[in-house]
Design a protein around this motif. Structure first.
Motif: not given
Ligand code: MIC
Ligand code: SF4
Length: 645
Positions: A72-77, A450-457
């Protein structure tokens, strides 16, 4: 005294500093581009700056690297980037529309303008006479927010082209010759400008092949004049109004001149594992080939693929070879489909891939073990293909196609009469895969997804009074960003998740590095010459930052990586005396007393090695702005400090 092409553009965009070589200049940026693998971070950074709408003339986000979508990660990005773009005034090029540099060249590039992109091959735009520079995502975020882009005023190198290429010799062979002469570090701190009568024999896509791979010289950028040929390319793209004439003054001054007589060049290859390890195809001989990959931002234009199709027409790919072809853009793909060339490629047995980076960044098509792969790409760093012992050779599309048919390295000059392909008078224009941003009135209502793989800077702290650290890693010369932060199908999906991706940092050199660095708490990395060559991925700085790396001590740095370290708040240090490299070892405990004061005031950094008892010094040549960035703990903190006054 006259100006070079690059100096003319820099002069017209200068917002701070003077055009004195080696000093800091700040440039107004007209356009930006991002791709998805660096883009999520860049847009998280842009959001953190709190600017509602981009201030550039044109900013474009491309989805071209992470298109395998194994989870799912890329599609979320992709969804995140698409929604951020809609909200903040950025054009969005959908997955399937093509590789950022190819599409940007076709649809948005403009001679005389400035472009920065969060990808090291952004200089592709130099083929059309645009000052196009690769940068870290944070620099791109700042430029989108209206901030200037800072570079050290480069030296100017002129590559004087005379004569005309022989049949079957290609633009790729020109840049391979430049790499042979100048090496992968020969362009550091330099802009490479092409001139001379030979320029008139090259079309814009051919010029773009050359400027694209100028990244492999370590150059700040490469650029061609904008002339009648540029004009006809823009007319064929229905963008005649974007053309201006641009050339160097007769009395422009260059720091170095390289002469290349095009008529003397022959088909060449960059042999494993470096783009400057050049041999002629004749010298390599009839060595067996297992795989051929045609595509990437270097060689996937209409001209390139039409030539390949003409070579493959009515023939069959050797049973020993797997041939894959990825067109650079939907425009190219569509035109090949309409004129029948695609049918010729399919009939010959080519495996057609989507318009994306694909095998170039290890997203599929890894060669068999110890397999010999001929690729029209720009990088052949060890392991980048996804096969640790893969043997990657970089060649022209003509050499690639000829070798795909025979199953051995084949000089295309043995194919007989050359194929004549000319640029069309009109390219097929259909921008339906580019989504426009919302209007100012609509933008507030757009939700960012945002998806769950997107973590803040990762958050950073201002620099401490002194650094106490241990040596977490010692590496040799020419370390690439593919060593520091590998890519490929398993790791790329983690680009939006620094804690997760940092577990892969430097694992190609030393599997224990991430755990060791974390256990040390505060550490430094020691390296040789040209440390950090290759990609613009700021993950190669952010992952070490996350693991506790405070400084990188090397013999010399590659430009973009050094800038990324500074942006992350990591101290870039160079040995004053290169021989000291031999005395500092893995696990040594070191102290840099009064480091904050030294960074504030300038001067050499003192490094006390508590393990050996030896004290050495290191150079830390930083502009005032760089000092302030490091002291603040990185560019994001610095930018926030500045905007809070
Ligand atoms: C590359 O060719 O190495 C890449 C992948 O395009 C990189 C960007 C990245 O790592 O995302 C680059 O060249 O900057
Ligand atoms: Fe994509 Fe390869 Fe070009 Fe990088 S070099 S932008 S991975 S095609």
């Amino acid at each position: 005294m006259g100006y070079t092409i690059a100096e003319k553009i820099i002069k017209a965009h200068l917002v701070e500093g003077e055009m004195v070589k080696g000093t800091d200049v700040a440039l107004r940026i007209d356009q930006t581009l991002t791709q998805d693998a660096t883009g999520t971070m860049a847009y998280l950074e842009f959001e953190a700056m709190g600017v509602p709408r981009v201030k550039t003339e044109r900013s474009v986000a491309y989805i071209d690297h992470n298109t395998l979508q194994t989870g799912f990660e890329n599609a979320d990005d992709h969804r995140f980037i698409q929604s951020v773009c809609k909200k903040h005034g950025i054009y969005f090029s959908r997955p399937g529309n093509g590789i950022c540099h190819q599409v940007h060249l076709e649809r948005f590039s403009k001679p005389g303008k400035t472009l920065i992109g969060s990808d090291s091959h952004t200089p592709t735009g130099g083929g059309i006479g645009m000052l196009s520079i690769g940068a870290g995502g944070l620099d791109v975020a700042v430029a989108m927010g209206g901030g200037a882009y800072h570079i050290t005023m480069p030296e100017m190198v002129r590559v004087n082209l005379t004569g005309k290429l022989q049949p079957w010799v290609s633009a790729k062979d020109i840049i391979l010759e430049v790499l042979r002469q100048l090496s992968v570090k020969g362009g550091v701190g330099k802009i490479i400008e092409y001139g001379g009568e030979g320029v008139k024999t090259l079309t814009v896509p051919e010029r773009a092949t050359i400027t694209n791979m100028g990244a492999e010289l370590g150059a700040t950028t490469s650029i061609f004049p904008s002339d009648e040929i540029t004009k006809s390319f823009l007319e064929a793209q229905q963008r005649a109004e974007d053309w201006i004439e641009l050339s160097a003054d007769e009395d422009a001054v260059y720091d170095k001149v390289v002469d290349i007589d095009l008529s003397t060049l022959v088909p060449m290859a960059a042999c494993p594992h470096s783009p400057d390890n050049i041999k002629t195809i004749e010298e390599i001989g009839a060595k067996e080939v297992h795989q051929v990959c045609i595509g990437s931002c270097t060689n996937s234009s209409y001209l390139d693929l039409m030539r390949v199709a003409a070579i493959l027409k009515d023939k069959t790919v050797s049973p020993k070879v797997s041939l894959s072809i990825a067109p650079g853009s939907k425009q190219v793909f569509n035109m090949l489909a309409q004129n029948g060339a695609l049918a010729d490629l399919i009939a010959a047995g080519a495996r057609i891939l989507e318009c994306a980076c694909g095998p170039c960044i290890g997203m599929g098509q890894s060669p068999n073990s110890a397999g010999i792969s001929l690729r029209t790409f720009n990088r052949n760093f060890e392991g980048r293909s996804g096969t640790a012992d893969g043997q990657i050779y970089l060649v022209s599309p003509e050499t690639a196609a000829a070798s795909a048919l025979t199953g051995v390295f084949t000089d295309p000059r043995t194919l007989g009469e050359a194929v004549e392909i000319t640029l069309p008078e009109k390219f097929l224009i259909n921008d339906n895969m580019i989504i426009e941003p919302a209007t100012e009135a609509e933008m507030d209502s757009i939700e960012v997804l945002r998806g769950p793989n997107i973590k803040p800077f990762p958050t950073t702290e201002p620099m401490k009074e002194s650094i106490e650290a241990s040596v977490a890693l010692k590496v040799g010369d020419n370390i690439t960003t593919d060593h520091i932060m590998p890519a490929g199908a398993k790791i790329l999906p983690l680009r939006s998740n620094i804690p997760a991706i940092s577990q892969h940092c430097f694992t190609v050199c030393d599997k224990e590095f991430p755990e060791r660095a974390k256990a040390m708490g505060s550490s430094i990395i020691v390296g040789g010459v040209n440390y950090g060559q290759g990609s613009s991925r700021e993950h190669a700085a952010l992952a070490p930052l996350y693991l506790g790396v405070k400084a990188v001590l090397v013999k010399s740095f590659a430009r973009i990586h050094r800038a990324n370290l500074i942006n992350a708040g990591i101290l870039p240090l160079e040995f004053t005396n290169e021989a000291d490299y031999d005395d500092i070892m893995l696990g040594n405990e070191i102290v840099m007393p009064d480091i904050r004061k030294i960074v504030e005031e300038g001067g050499d950094v003192v490094i006390e090695n508590k393990t050996t008892g030896k004290t050495i010094t290191a150079k830390c040549e930083l502009t005032q702005r760089m000092r302030d960035i490091i002291l603040a703990g990185g560019l994001l903190n610095y930018t926030k400090e500045q905007s809070n006054g």
